[in-house]
Scaffold this motif. Structure first.
Motif, PDB file in Angstrom:
ATOM      1  N   UNK A 192      -9.676 -18.950   5.763  1.00  0.00           N
ATOM      2  CA  UNK A 192      -9.402 -20.312   5.295  1.00  0.00           C
ATOM      3  C   UNK A 192      -8.699 -20.295   3.942  1.00  0.00           C
ATOM      4  N   UNK A 193      -9.144 -19.394   3.060  1.00  0.00           N
ATOM      5  CA  UNK A 193      -8.516 -19.300   1.740  1.00  0.00           C
ATOM      6  C   UNK A 193      -7.045 -18.936   1.857  1.00  0.00           C
ATOM      7  N   UNK A 194      -6.736 -17.997   2.724  1.00  0.00           N
ATOM      8  CA  UNK A 194      -5.337 -17.593   2.899  1.00  0.00           C
ATOM      9  C   UNK A 194      -4.477 -18.764   3.332  1.00  0.00           C
ATOM     10  N   UNK A 195      -4.989 -19.563   4.258  1.00  0.00           N
ATOM     11  CA  UNK A 195      -4.227 -20.711   4.760  1.00  0.00           C
ATOM     12  C   UNK A 195      -4.027 -21.761   3.673  1.00  0.00           C
ATOM     13  N   UNK A 196      -5.049 -21.952   2.842  1.00  0.00           N
ATOM     14  CA  UNK A 196      -4.946 -22.967   1.791  1.00  0.00           C
ATOM     15  C   UNK A 196      -4.102 -22.496   0.603  1.00  0.00           C
ATOM     16  N   UNK A 197      -4.247 -21.224   0.249  1.00  0.00           N
ATOM     17  CA  UNK A 197      -3.510 -20.688  -0.895  1.00  0.00           C
ATOM     18  C   UNK A 197      -2.047 -20.415  -0.566  1.00  0.00           C
ATOM     19  N   UNK A 198      -1.795 -20.024   0.679  1.00  0.00           N
ATOM     20  CA  UNK A 198      -0.465 -19.544   1.067  1.00  0.00           C
ATOM     21  C   UNK A 198      -0.149 -19.974   2.499  1.00  0.00           C
ATOM     22  N   UNK A 199       0.005 -21.281   2.719  1.00  0.00           N
ATOM     23  CA  UNK A 199       0.155 -21.784   4.087  1.00  0.00           C
ATOM     24  C   UNK A 199       1.364 -21.241   4.835  1.00  0.00           C
ATOM     25  N   UNK A 200       2.433 -20.893   4.121  1.00  0.00           N
ATOM     26  CA  UNK A 200       3.617 -20.376   4.818  1.00  0.00           C
ATOM     27  C   UNK A 200       3.704 -18.854   4.785  1.00  0.00           C
ATOM     28  N   UNK A 201       2.650 -18.195   4.253  1.00  0.00           N
ATOM     29  CA  UNK A 201       2.622 -16.731   4.245  1.00  0.00           C
ATOM     30  C   UNK A 201       3.666 -16.088   3.364  1.00  0.00           C
ATOM     31  N   UNK A 202       4.046 -16.751   2.287  1.00  0.00           N
ATOM     32  CA  UNK A 202       5.143 -16.248   1.459  1.00  0.00           C
ATOM     33  C   UNK A 202       4.736 -15.171   0.463  1.00  0.00           C
ATOM     34  N   UNK A 203       3.479 -15.193  -0.027  1.00  0.00           N
ATOM     35  CA  UNK A 203       3.135 -14.190  -1.045  1.00  0.00           C
ATOM     36  C   UNK A 203       1.815 -13.449  -0.775  1.00  0.00           C
ATOM     37  N   UNK A 204       1.133 -13.801   0.294  1.00  0.00           N
ATOM     38  CA  UNK A 204      -0.057 -13.053   0.753  1.00  0.00           C
ATOM     39  C   UNK A 204      -1.016 -12.702  -0.390  1.00  0.00           C
ATOM     40  N   UNK A 205      -1.753 -13.680  -0.884  1.00  0.00           N
ATOM     41  CA  UNK A 205      -2.584 -13.475  -2.082  1.00  0.00           C
ATOM     42  C   UNK A 205      -3.788 -12.558  -1.902  1.00  0.00           C
ATOM     43  N   UNK A 206      -4.329 -12.464  -0.668  1.00  0.00           N
ATOM     44  CA  UNK A 206      -5.512 -11.645  -0.437  1.00  0.00           C
ATOM     45  C   UNK A 206      -5.185 -10.560   0.577  1.00  0.00           C
ATOM     46  N   UNK A 207      -5.304  -9.301   0.138  1.00  0.00           N
ATOM     47  CA  UNK A 207      -5.041  -8.161   1.014  1.00  0.00           C
ATOM     48  C   UNK A 207      -6.312  -7.772   1.771  1.00  0.00           C
ATOM     49  N   UNK A 208      -6.134  -7.300   2.988  1.00  0.00           N
ATOM     50  CA  UNK A 208      -7.232  -6.685   3.737  1.00  0.00           C
ATOM     51  C   UNK A 208      -6.965  -5.194   3.835  1.00  0.00           C
ATOM     52  N   UNK A 209      -7.923  -4.400   3.383  1.00  0.00           N
ATOM     53  CA  UNK A 209      -7.817  -2.950   3.509  1.00  0.00           C
ATOM     54  C   UNK A 209      -8.795  -2.541   4.602  1.00  0.00           C
ATOM     55  N   UNK A 210      -8.262  -2.190   5.729  1.00  0.00           N
ATOM     56  CA  UNK A 210      -9.055  -1.991   6.940  1.00  0.00           C
ATOM     57  C   UNK A 210     -10.233  -1.036   6.711  1.00  0.00           C
ATOM     58  N   UNK A 211     -11.413  -1.515   7.087  1.00  0.00           N
ATOM     59  CA  UNK A 211     -12.616  -0.717   6.961  1.00  0.00           C
ATOM     60  C   UNK A 211     -13.168  -0.629   5.550  1.00  0.00           C
ATOM     61  N   UNK A 212     -12.480  -1.289   4.580  1.00  0.00           N
ATOM     62  CA  UNK A 212     -12.919  -1.170   3.184  1.00  0.00           C
ATOM     63  C   UNK A 212     -13.233  -2.529   2.562  1.00  0.00           C
ATOM     64  N   UNK A 213     -12.377  -3.524   2.815  1.00  0.00           N
ATOM     65  CA  UNK A 213     -12.674  -4.842   2.261  1.00  0.00           C
ATOM     66  C   UNK A 213     -11.418  -5.598   1.863  1.00  0.00           C
ATOM     67  N   UNK A 214     -11.560  -6.410   0.815  1.00  0.00           N
ATOM     68  CA  UNK A 214     -10.490  -7.308   0.395  1.00  0.00           C
ATOM     69  C   UNK A 214     -10.140  -7.056  -1.071  1.00  0.00           C
ATOM     70  N   UNK A 215      -8.893  -7.428  -1.420  1.00  0.00           N
ATOM     71  CA  UNK A 215      -8.444  -7.312  -2.793  1.00  0.00           C
ATOM     72  C   UNK A 215      -7.344  -8.330  -3.059  1.00  0.00           C
ATOM     73  N   UNK A 216      -7.351  -8.884  -4.263  1.00  0.00           N
ATOM     74  CA  UNK A 216      -6.258  -9.746  -4.668  1.00  0.00           C
ATOM     75  C   UNK A 216      -4.972  -8.917  -4.708  1.00  0.00           C
ATOM     76  N   UNK A 217      -3.903  -9.445  -4.149  1.00  0.00           N
ATOM     77  CA  UNK A 217      -2.630  -8.746  -4.096  1.00  0.00           C
ATOM     78  C   UNK A 217      -2.192  -8.339  -5.504  1.00  0.00           C
ATOM     79  N   UNK A 218      -2.038  -7.033  -5.713  1.00  0.00           N
ATOM     80  CA  UNK A 218      -1.688  -6.516  -7.038  1.00  0.00           C
ATOM     81  C   UNK A 218      -0.260  -6.831  -7.448  1.00  0.00           C
ATOM     82  N   UNK A 219       0.564  -7.270  -6.499  1.00  0.00           N
ATOM     83  CA  UNK A 219       1.972  -7.566  -6.807  1.00  0.00           C
ATOM     84  C   UNK A 219       2.178  -9.007  -7.271  1.00  0.00           C
ATOM     85  N   UNK A 220       1.119  -9.792  -7.307  1.00  0.00           N
ATOM     86  CA  UNK A 220       1.269 -11.186  -7.748  1.00  0.00           C
ATOM     87  C   UNK A 220       1.623 -11.252  -9.227  1.00  0.00           C
TER      88      UNK A 220
END
Length: 224
Positions: free
Chosen positions: A196-224
């Motif tokens: 839900x956060x991804x859709x609200x923060x970045x509805x058009x998928x332009x900057x992908x604010x939250x990364x998923x690291x498979x099997x490890x968890x989530x992280x704020x995109x370091x390139x922001x």
């Protein structure tokens, strides 16, 4: 954010518990030093509020033991108004700040927020990451200046990730910090909140604010 509240006055314990929960914190309670010492070493907390005059083990020993065991969460001590010596001894034991009784609820909340910010290296109450701005005082989030309507738990997830911008945060860790200790850690509700956060923060998928690291968890995109 998850707080350990340690106070042997049952009335004050209940009042502070309600105050903190009303303001969006998850709270674990202890009414003696022995239980407090166990909890602070067993569970991850973003902050501990510790009264000094506790039964079984006093607050000073709770703090000293926690620091000896490398517990790094900020600690706010509560002390009687006329005992300045307790303030000094508490700070020497490893506390980060103190509050004298009686106190105003607003001051307690302000100190709690300041200590949590400071522990994550955030001096400013407004955390900015790329187009995202999170005001920890007003508990509001905006993207490119446009206010977003978030649920309480969506806000908690985003706040925790922004307080730990370089860290990979597992689903279990997120759950432990936004829910009380008896919540089902196997629940997939965190995935729902992040989606839900991804859709609200970045509805058009332009900057992908939250990364998923498979099997490890989530992280704020370091390139922001």
């Amino acid at each position: 954010m998850r707080i350990l509240l340690v106070e042997d006055d049952s009335r004050l314990l209940t009042q502070l518990d309600q105050l903190l929960q009303t303001n969006g914190y998850s709270v674990d309670l202890a009414d003696d030093g022995e239980k407090a010492s166990f909890l602070i070493q067993e569970y991850p907390y973003d902050l501990a509020i510790v009264d000094i005059g506790l039964p079984i083990i006093d607050g000073f020993e709770v703090i000293k033991t926690a620091r000896k065991n490398n517990i790094a969460c900020p600690i706010l001590i509560l002390t009687a108004r006329d005992r300045w010596q307790e303030k000094v001894e508490g700070l020497d034991a490893g506390a980060d700040d103190y509050l004298t009784k009686p106190f105003h609820n607003e001051e307690l909340l302000a100190r709690v927020k300041a200590l949590i910010r400071r522990s994550s290296g955030q001096a400013n109450p407004v955390i900015e990451k790329g187009p995202i701005s999170l005001d920890t005082t007003a508990e509001e989030v905006s993207v490119n200046g446009e206010y977003l309507e978030l649920t309480a738990y969506e806000y908690k997830v985003l706040e925790y990730l922004l307080h730990n911008p370089q860290k990979i945060v597992s689903k279990t860790e997120l759950t432990e910090h936004i829910y009380d200790q008896d919540f089902d850690l196997d629940s997939n509700v965190i995935e729902v909140f992040v989606g839900r956060l991804r859709k609200k923060l970045d509805p058009d998928g332009s900057y992908k604010p939250i990364e998923t690291l498979r099997g490890r968890g989530y992280r704020i995109n370091r390139d922001l």
